[in-house]
Motif scaffolding. Structure first.
Motif, PDB file in Angstrom:
ATOM      1  N   ARG A 125       9.319   6.660  -3.407  1.00  0.00           N
ATOM      2  CA  ARG A 125      10.591   7.013  -4.261  1.00  0.00           C
ATOM      3  C   ARG A 125      11.018   6.598  -5.252  1.00  0.00           C
ATOM      4  N   TRP A 185       9.401   9.620  -7.002  1.00  0.00           N
ATOM      5  CA  TRP A 185       9.736  10.903  -6.595  1.00  0.00           C
ATOM      6  C   TRP A 185      11.347  10.904  -6.023  1.00  0.00           C
ATOM      7  N   GLY A 186      12.245  11.535  -7.077  1.00  0.00           N
ATOM      8  CA  GLY A 186      13.484  11.227  -6.332  1.00  0.00           C
ATOM      9  C   GLY A 186      14.265   9.993  -7.304  1.00  0.00           C
ATOM     10  N   THR A 231      11.330  15.707  -3.654  1.00  0.00           N
ATOM     11  CA  THR A 231      11.905  14.353  -3.513  1.00  0.00           C
ATOM     12  C   THR A 231      11.590  13.831  -2.081  1.00  0.00           C
TER      13      THR A 231
END
Length: 227
Positions: free
Chosen positions: A88, A91-92, A106
């Motif tokens: 994370r 992504w996010g 995400t």
């Protein structure tokens, strides 16, 4: 850090955990491009399970992340969970998403990333098993129910999240097989690099995959296409 009764860090826990995180961070940096930081902090916090944020991993006391078992031997939470939440940071974290399929980017990208990381760390046999498990979890989640397309899924509720993670990871793996390892690796790294510190949309990812992989992944994302 989680410290033992003498005020020191439990060596076995620290070494095992740091090893997992270090290998995951190295793989993600190569797969998705380096971040603006080389540091990752692991913090015990009042949360459920393990949660990732840019450059951070938060672990709840009941997660087993840095908790001693009854026999005094340290135990770790699922390796998949650690690697998923670590992903994370990309992504996010450094890449946000918008539009249809934003939750897929995400949440499912980190779920797929943990499978890819374990495949590199532990071998392709492990990767194949994890992919089969994701596919089985997806089919189990929709047994007797509708199978909604990924572009319409959100993280509202545990059942929606479980389906999003399982089907979302299976979709990326299907695209990887269709595109070929080299093309897919270049596509996902380019997608990450072009949207670092910005917003990403599904429509920007599909052309990078090529026509064959796009044809494979579109039914996952948008449902059966009209003939």
């Amino acid at each position: 850090d989680r410290r033992d009764g003498s005020g020191g860090v439990s060596g076995a826990v620290s070494d095992s955990l740091v090893g997992i995180v270090a290998r995951g961070w190295f793989f993600y940096s190569r797969a998705f491009g380096p971040l603006g930081t080389f540091d990752i902090s692991i913090v015990e916090a009042p949360v459920e399970g393990v949660r990732g944020a840019p450059g951070l991993l938060f672990a709840g006391p009941s997660s087993g992340f840095l908790v001693d078992s009854a026999g005094g031997a340290p135990r770790l939470a699922s390796r998949d969970l650690v690697l998923r939440e670590l992903a994370r940071s990309w992504w996010g974290g450094s890449i946000a998403a918008e539009g249809p399929g934003s939750a897929w980017i995400t949440d499912a990208f980190p779920a797929w990333a943990s499978i890819a990381a374990r495949g590199v760390i532990e071998g392709d046999t492990v990767r194949q098993r994890l992919v089969r498990e994701a596919e089985s979890a997806w089919h189990l989640a929709v047994a007797g129910h509708d199978d909604p397309p990924l572009a319409g899924l959100s993280v509202d509720g545990d059942s929606s999240l479980a389906l999003l993670l399982a089907k979302g990871a299976a979709a990326l793996e299907a695209a990887r097989r269709a595109a070929g390892e080299a093309r897919f690796r270049e596509a996902i790294r380019t997608f990450a690099a072009e949207h670092r510190a910005g917003w990403a949309r599904v429509a920007a990812f599909l052309p990078l995959l090529g026509p064959e992989a796009t044809a494979v992944i579109q039914p996952y994302l948008f449902g059966p296409q009209p003939r």
